[in-house]
Motif scaffolding. Sequence first.
Motif, PDB file in Angstrom:
ATOM      1  N   PHE A   1       0.842  -1.188   0.000  1.00 26.07           N
ATOM      2  CA  PHE A   1       0.000   0.000   0.000  1.00 26.07           C
ATOM      3  C   PHE A   1       0.880   1.241   0.000  1.00 26.07           C
ATOM      4  O   PHE A   1       2.060   1.190   0.371  1.00 26.07           O
ATOM      5  CB  PHE A   1      -0.991   0.005   1.173  1.00 26.07           C
ATOM      6  N   ALA A   2       0.293   2.343  -0.452  1.00 28.00           N
ATOM      7  CA  ALA A   2       1.025   3.599  -0.586  1.00 28.00           C
ATOM      8  C   ALA A   2       0.345   4.679   0.228  1.00 28.00           C
ATOM      9  O   ALA A   2      -0.884   4.704   0.349  1.00 28.00           O
ATOM     10  CB  ALA A   2       1.098   4.018  -2.057  1.00 28.00           C
ATOM     11  N   ASP A   3       1.142   5.581   0.793  1.00 23.67           N
ATOM     12  CA  ASP A   3       0.630   6.733   1.539  1.00 23.67           C
ATOM     13  C   ASP A   3       0.746   7.987   0.680  1.00 23.67           C
ATOM     14  O   ASP A   3       1.819   8.258   0.103  1.00 23.67           O
ATOM     15  CB  ASP A   3       1.423   6.940   2.829  1.00 23.67           C
ATOM     16  N   TYR A   4      -0.346   8.760   0.594  1.00 22.78           N
ATOM     17  CA  TYR A   4      -0.370  10.009  -0.164  1.00 22.78           C
ATOM     18  C   TYR A   4      -0.792  11.154   0.761  1.00 22.78           C
ATOM     19  O   TYR A   4      -1.822  11.063   1.434  1.00 22.78           O
ATOM     20  CB  TYR A   4      -1.355   9.911  -1.332  1.00 22.78           C
TER      21      TYR A   4
ATOM     22  N   THR B   1      -2.326  17.278   1.261  1.00 19.45           N
ATOM     23  CA  THR B   1      -2.142  18.649   0.774  1.00 19.45           C
ATOM     24  C   THR B   1      -1.617  18.690  -0.655  1.00 19.45           C
ATOM     25  O   THR B   1      -1.874  19.639  -1.398  1.00 19.45           O
ATOM     26  CB  THR B   1      -1.174  19.413   1.691  1.00 19.45           C
ATOM     27  N   THR B   2      -0.871  17.654  -1.059  1.00 21.12           N
ATOM     28  CA  THR B   2      -0.277  17.633  -2.407  1.00 21.12           C
ATOM     29  C   THR B   2      -0.683  16.406  -3.208  1.00 21.12           C
ATOM     30  O   THR B   2      -0.537  16.397  -4.430  1.00 21.12           O
ATOM     31  CB  THR B   2       1.256  17.640  -2.307  1.00 21.12           C
ATOM     32  N   TRP B   3      -1.161  15.347  -2.520  1.00 19.28           N
ATOM     33  CA  TRP B   3      -1.476  14.057  -3.117  1.00 19.28           C
ATOM     34  C   TRP B   3      -0.252  13.438  -3.791  1.00 19.28           C
ATOM     35  O   TRP B   3      -0.356  12.673  -4.736  1.00 19.28           O
ATOM     36  CB  TRP B   3      -2.642  14.144  -4.099  1.00 19.28           C
ATOM     37  N   GLU B   4       0.916  13.750  -3.270  1.00 18.53           N
ATOM     38  CA  GLU B   4       2.146  13.117  -3.746  1.00 18.53           C
ATOM     39  C   GLU B   4       2.469  11.901  -2.876  1.00 18.53           C
ATOM     40  O   GLU B   4       2.182  11.881  -1.675  1.00 18.53           O
ATOM     41  CB  GLU B   4       3.306  14.111  -3.711  1.00 18.53           C
ATOM     42  N   LEU B   5       3.083  10.907  -3.501  1.00 23.19           N
ATOM     43  CA  LEU B   5       3.455   9.683  -2.797  1.00 23.19           C
ATOM     44  C   LEU B   5       4.536   9.998  -1.756  1.00 23.19           C
ATOM     45  O   LEU B   5       5.584  10.548  -2.083  1.00 23.19           O
ATOM     46  CB  LEU B   5       3.975   8.655  -3.802  1.00 23.19           C
ATOM     47  N   SER B   6       4.270   9.648  -0.496  1.00 21.97           N
ATOM     48  CA  SER B   6       5.270   9.877   0.556  1.00 21.97           C
ATOM     49  C   SER B   6       5.946   8.584   0.994  1.00 21.97           C
ATOM     50  O   SER B   6       7.130   8.587   1.330  1.00 21.97           O
ATOM     51  CB  SER B   6       4.622  10.544   1.768  1.00 21.97           C
ATOM     52  N   LYS B   7       5.214   7.454   0.980  1.00 21.92           N
ATOM     53  CA  LYS B   7       5.787   6.160   1.360  1.00 21.92           C
ATOM     54  C   LYS B   7       5.046   5.042   0.639  1.00 21.92           C
ATOM     55  O   LYS B   7       3.876   5.178   0.302  1.00 21.92           O
ATOM     56  CB  LYS B   7       5.684   5.915   2.872  1.00 21.92           C
TER      57      LYS B   7
ATOM     58  N   TYR C   1      -4.043  12.077   5.563  1.00 21.97           N
ATOM     59  CA  TYR C   1      -3.437  11.418   4.401  1.00 21.97           C
ATOM     60  C   TYR C   1      -4.229  10.172   4.060  1.00 21.97           C
ATOM     61  O   TYR C   1      -5.062   9.718   4.838  1.00 21.97           O
ATOM     62  CB  TYR C   1      -1.955  11.098   4.636  1.00 21.97           C
ATOM     63  N   ASP C   2      -3.961   9.615   2.853  1.00 20.60           N
ATOM     64  CA  ASP C   2      -4.632   8.403   2.378  1.00 20.60           C
ATOM     65  C   ASP C   2      -3.636   7.265   2.232  1.00 20.60           C
ATOM     66  O   ASP C   2      -2.482   7.491   1.805  1.00 20.60           O
ATOM     67  CB  ASP C   2      -5.298   8.645   1.015  1.00 20.60           C
ATOM     68  N   SER C   3      -4.073   6.056   2.565  1.00 16.95           N
ATOM     69  CA  SER C   3      -3.314   4.839   2.278  1.00 16.95           C
ATOM     70  C   SER C   3      -4.127   4.010   1.285  1.00 16.95           C
ATOM     71  O   SER C   3      -5.294   3.700   1.551  1.00 16.95           O
ATOM     72  CB  SER C   3      -3.075   4.031   3.561  1.00 16.95           C
ATOM     73  N   ILE C   4      -3.521   3.665   0.158  1.00 16.58           N
ATOM     74  CA  ILE C   4      -4.241   2.989  -0.926  1.00 16.58           C
ATOM     75  C   ILE C   4      -3.568   1.659  -1.251  1.00 16.58           C
ATOM     76  O   ILE C   4      -2.347   1.593  -1.447  1.00 16.58           O
ATOM     77  CB  ILE C   4      -4.315   3.877  -2.181  1.00 16.58           C
ATOM     78  N   SER C   5      -4.385   0.607  -1.326  1.00 18.37           N
ATOM     79  CA  SER C   5      -3.882  -0.745  -1.559  1.00 18.37           C
ATOM     80  C   SER C   5      -3.442  -0.944  -3.006  1.00 18.37           C
ATOM     81  O   SER C   5      -3.959  -0.314  -3.934  1.00 18.37           O
ATOM     82  CB  SER C   5      -4.973  -1.754  -1.205  1.00 18.37           C
ATOM     83  N   ASN C   6      -2.519  -1.868  -3.197  1.00 18.84           N
ATOM     84  CA  ASN C   6      -2.091  -2.252  -4.546  1.00 18.84           C
ATOM     85  C   ASN C   6      -3.250  -2.855  -5.339  1.00 18.84           C
ATOM     86  O   ASN C   6      -3.254  -2.828  -6.596  1.00 18.84           O
ATOM     87  CB  ASN C   6      -0.941  -3.260  -4.489  1.00 18.84           C
ATOM     88  N   LEU C   7      -4.279  -3.386  -4.666  1.00 17.09           N
ATOM     89  CA  LEU C   7      -5.433  -3.976  -5.364  1.00 17.09           C
ATOM     90  C   LEU C   7      -6.145  -2.931  -6.211  1.00 17.09           C
ATOM     91  O   LEU C   7      -6.742  -3.261  -7.235  1.00 17.09           O
ATOM     92  CB  LEU C   7      -6.416  -4.564  -4.336  1.00 17.09           C
ATOM     93  N   VAL C   8      -6.083  -1.666  -5.773  1.00 13.89           N
ATOM     94  CA  VAL C   8      -6.723  -0.596  -6.528  1.00 13.89           C
ATOM     95  C   VAL C   8      -6.079  -0.420  -7.886  1.00 13.89           C
ATOM     96  O   VAL C   8      -6.727  -0.104  -8.876  1.00 13.89           O
ATOM     97  CB  VAL C   8      -6.649   0.725  -5.723  1.00 13.89           C
ATOM     98  N   PHE C   9      -4.763  -0.669  -7.949  1.00 14.62           N
ATOM     99  CA  PHE C   9      -4.004  -0.427  -9.176  1.00 14.62           C
ATOM    100  C   PHE C   9      -3.782  -1.711  -9.975  1.00 14.62           C
ATOM    101  O   PHE C   9      -3.109  -1.689 -11.008  1.00 14.62           O
ATOM    102  CB  PHE C   9      -2.665   0.206  -8.844  1.00 14.62           C
ATOM    103  N   GLY C  10      -4.310  -2.823  -9.495  1.00 15.69           N
ATOM    104  CA  GLY C  10      -4.288  -4.049 -10.272  1.00 15.69           C
ATOM    105  C   GLY C  10      -2.951  -4.765 -10.304  1.00 15.69           C
ATOM    106  O   GLY C  10      -2.650  -5.489 -11.256  1.00 15.69           O
ATOM    107  N   PHE C  11      -2.132  -4.604  -9.278  1.00 17.74           N
ATOM    108  CA  PHE C  11      -0.876  -5.384  -9.220  1.00 17.74           C
ATOM    109  C   PHE C  11      -0.703  -5.970  -7.827  1.00 17.74           C
ATOM    110  O   PHE C  11      -1.369  -5.575  -6.901  1.00 17.74           O
ATOM    111  CB  PHE C  11       0.335  -4.526  -9.585  1.00 17.74           C
TER     112      PHE C  11
END
Length: 450
Positions: A238-241, A244-250, A440-450
Motif C-alpha cells: 500500500f502507498a501513503d499520499y 495537501t499535495t497528493w504526492e506519494l510519501s511512502k 493522508y490516504d493509504s491505498i492498496s495495490n489492489l486498486v491499481f491491479g498489481f
Amino acid sequence: MENLEVETLVRLCSQQNERAFAELVRRHEQQLVAQIRYQLGNNDHVDDVLQETLIQAWLGIRHLREPKAVRRWLLQIARNRCFDFLKSAQRRDLPVESDELTQFVDRFGHKHIRQRQMVDDAVEALAHAPEDQREVAQMFYLEGFSVSEIAARRRCPEGTVKQRLFHARVYLRESFGISRKEKTVPASLDRLDTKKQSFPVRRPEVVITKINGDPFSVDRPELRWWFIIPVIGERSQFADYESTTWELSKAHDIRTVRAAVVHDVDGIEIEIHTWEPEYGWSPSTWEMCGRLTETTTEYLAVSLFDDDKRILNTFLDEGFDFDWGQMPRKLEDRGYFSTQADGSPRQIKNVESMEASGAGIFSVSVGERNFTCLRVFQLEALPTALDATITESYVTESGRTIMVRHFRRPETAMSGETQSIAADYRLRHIIDGVEYYHWYDSISNLVFGF
C-alpha cells in the motif's frame, strides 16, 4: 521484611537497604527465572541473565516512580537483558568500583556488574536532554515501562514514543562520544528493487459516492492497518499520499514469511519493508506475528528493530491490546453515524468503545477503477486525547480493504508539543463534538491491479 507492603519494601530498597532488596528478590525470583528461561530457552545462561537483571534493578530502583509497578518493572528489565544477550555474541561486563556494592552482589553470586557511575552519568546526561525525550527515556529504561504502556500514559502514538527514544539515544551517544553502527541490509530486501516501486507518484482522482439501501456486512480477514491476511503465501502493498499535495510519501511491502509460535500459540510471521522517495527501499524495521481464526484476526507479537536492538511486545504484555490485540472479522453498520448535508459523517451516539464500526455503503472510484465498499470508522484513541486519530476504511464485500483515509484534529500533539497539522481542511469528521480533518490516504495495490 516478609510482611512489609510493596511500597515500603521498594522505598527501603531505594535507600540501598540490602535486606529489603533480598526480600524483593525472594518474592519475584521465580517469575523472573520463568521469563528469562522462556526467552532464552533452557540453556546455561539463564542464571547469568538473572544476575544482570538483579544488578540493574539494584542500581535503578531508586528511580522507580511507581512502587506498585515493581513486578512489571522487574520483568521488563529481564526482557531487556534477554534482548541484549540474544543480540550480542560477546558478553561485555564491567567491574564495579563500589566495595560496598561488590560485597552485596557477591552474596547473590554475581561476579561482574556494570558500574553504578555509568547509570548515574546517563541519568545526569538525560537531565539536559529535551523534556519529551528525557521523560520517555526514564520511563522506558529506568522504570521498565513498555513502548505501548508509555504511549497509553502519555496519550500519544507508539511511533511518537519510539521517535523520542531514538532521539534520546542519539543524545546520549553524542554526550559520551559514541559513534553509531551502520545497519546491514537483510537478505530479504534482495527481493525488492532498492529504488523502484509500482505506485503512481501522484494519487489518482478519488470519488466517493453514498449508495442508498441496506448496508452489507463484511468478513474482513486482514490485520488492521496493514492490509495483510495472516496466511502463508500472502503479500500486500500500500502507498501513503499526503492530503495537501497528493504526492506519494511512502510505499510499504508486507509479506508472510514463515510459521511462528508465540507463547505456545501458532501464528504467521510477517515482514514489512518501506520505500521513501529519497532513500528507496529500506531494511525491514517492522516484523509482526498474527493469526486468523474463524471469528477474529489477531496480532500475537510486534517486533521493532531500532538502533540494532529488537523491541518485542506480545499479547501477554500489558497494554498490547490497546494498540494491537485482536479484532472481529465481521464488520457491519450498527447505526452509529449519519451523513450531513455536506456529505460528512456525524456521530449519532457517543463513543463507548474503540471497536471498528460500519457507516454505510459507498461507491469508491480511484482513477478508472470502481469498487462497492462498506465504509468503516475506527477511533485510534479516545476523542478527548489531543493526539487522537480516526481511520475511515473502505472494505469490499469480499473483505479486502482498498483504501484508508486518516484524520486528525487540527491542533494535535506531535513530537511532544501541540502544533497544527498539514491537512485538507475541506474534509472533516465530527466525533463526540470534536472535529477531525483529512490527513493522508493509504491505498492498496489492489486498486491499481498489481
